[in-house]
Enzyme design. Structure first.
Site, PDB file in Angstrom:
ATOM      1  N   LYS A   1      40.115  51.734  45.517  1.00 53.79           N
ATOM      2  CA  LYS A   1      40.185  50.503  44.723  1.00 53.79           C
ATOM      3  C   LYS A   1      39.513  49.378  45.492  1.00 53.79           C
ATOM      4  O   LYS A   1      39.704  49.246  46.704  1.00 53.79           O
ATOM      5  CB  LYS A   1      41.654  50.176  44.433  1.00 53.79           C
ATOM      6  CG  LYS A   1      41.901  48.858  43.707  1.00 53.79           C
ATOM      7  CD  LYS A   1      43.399  48.687  43.454  1.00 53.79           C
ATOM      8  CE  LYS A   1      43.728  47.297  42.930  1.00 53.79           C
ATOM      9  NZ  LYS A   1      45.173  47.121  42.676  1.00 53.79           N
TER      10      LYS A   1
ATOM     11  N   LYS B   1      38.796  52.341  41.137  1.00 51.82           N
ATOM     12  CA  LYS B   1      39.377  51.216  40.403  1.00 51.82           C
ATOM     13  C   LYS B   1      38.733  49.918  40.865  1.00 51.82           C
ATOM     14  O   LYS B   1      38.707  49.609  42.053  1.00 51.82           O
ATOM     15  CB  LYS B   1      40.891  51.149  40.615  1.00 51.82           C
ATOM     16  CG  LYS B   1      41.548  49.976  39.883  1.00 51.82           C
ATOM     17  CD  LYS B   1      43.063  49.991  40.030  1.00 51.82           C
ATOM     18  CE  LYS B   1      43.693  48.737  39.437  1.00 51.82           C
ATOM     19  NZ  LYS B   1      45.165  48.733  39.567  1.00 51.82           N
TER      20      LYS B   1
ATOM     21  N   ASP C   1      49.492  51.384  44.453  1.00 56.16           N
ATOM     22  CA  ASP C   1      48.229  50.831  44.954  1.00 56.16           C
ATOM     23  C   ASP C   1      48.502  50.248  46.343  1.00 56.16           C
ATOM     24  O   ASP C   1      49.120  49.193  46.459  1.00 56.16           O
ATOM     25  CB  ASP C   1      47.714  49.725  44.032  1.00 56.16           C
ATOM     26  CG  ASP C   1      47.305  50.215  42.645  1.00 56.16           C
ATOM     27  OD1 ASP C   1      47.770  51.299  42.235  1.00 56.16           O
ATOM     28  OD2 ASP C   1      46.543  49.507  41.968  1.00 56.16           O
TER      29      ASP C   1
END
Length: 226
Positions: free
Chosen positions: A161, A191, A95
């Site tokens: 995300k 996400k 991430d």
């Protein structure tokens, strides 16, 4: 996802997260044990804790970690090397935080090249791109958020995300997830992370289009399902 998921269905969408700087190896071992008990998709820990998470999970648990965290203002090659080291240590998902300042300045080429450097360094590994949606919506506009999502897609990301969960601007919101879902059109995962503390929060974000949730309060969220 529309409607209320079962406990098992919701757990299977969760990255059970511990990114506090004061976390110890014992804390990570406890996180992994809880993750196994709850049946979550993965754990997400700081880069230095990846080996501990892998060891605690005996290699049978997906381990995500963060890169360029939490500011995103690291030099691109540093982000790439951080990602390479994390994967070598056993991380299965990365991430990364974008260059938020570049995005706010409208320098989308810089945002794209930053993502591409990490992408090329870890080909074949799931890459989630943290856009700090609350910052982009608060200091720019919806178009900027959509453009950054398009850039992430073009650069080879697997997910966009919402948030690090560490920025004072805030975390995930239904508005942001809706816009991000529209921008990527099902081609990438979305996400939601940051400030998701109840089952009501989680369900609203899933209904808005989130396909993964980053939770530090996983048990509380799951226990809140009626």
């Amino acid at each position: 996802m529309q409607g209320q998921p079962t406990r098992k269905q919701l757990a299977a969408l969760v990255d059970h997260t511990l990114l506090k700087s004061e976390a110890t190896h014992a804390d990570v071992a406890a996180l992994v044990a809880e993750a196994v008990e709850l049946g979550v998709y993965a754990v997400c820990v700081s880069p230095s804790m990846v080996p501990a998470a892998v060891e605690a999970g005996a290699g049978g648990l997906r381990v995500a970690t963060v890169v360029g965290f939490p500011s995103g203002e690291h030099v691109s090659i540093v982000k790439a090397q951080e990602a390479v080291q994390a994967v070598a240590s056993g991380a299965t998902e990365i991430d990364m935080v974008i260059a938020v300042g570049a995005a706010l300045a409208g320098d989308l080429d810089a945002v794209r090249s930053d993502i591409e450097m990490v992408r090329s360094a870890i080909a074949g590994v799931v890459l989630k791109v943290i856009v700090e949606s609350a910052v982009l919506l608060g200091q720019a506009n919806e178009r900027t958020l959509a453009e950054v999502c398009h850039v992430a897609e073009a650069a080879g990301a697997d997910f966009v995300k919402t948030s690090t969960g560490f920025h004072p601007a805030g975390g995930a919101s239904v508005r942001a997830v809706t816009l991000m879902t529209e921008a990527v059109g099902g081609r990438l995962g979305v996400k939601a992370s940051g400030g998701i503390r109840t089952a009501v929060d989680a369900i609203a974000l899933l209904d808005a289009g989130a396909t993964r949730l980053g939770l530090s309060s996983t048990r509380e969220v799951l226990d809140g399902l009626s």
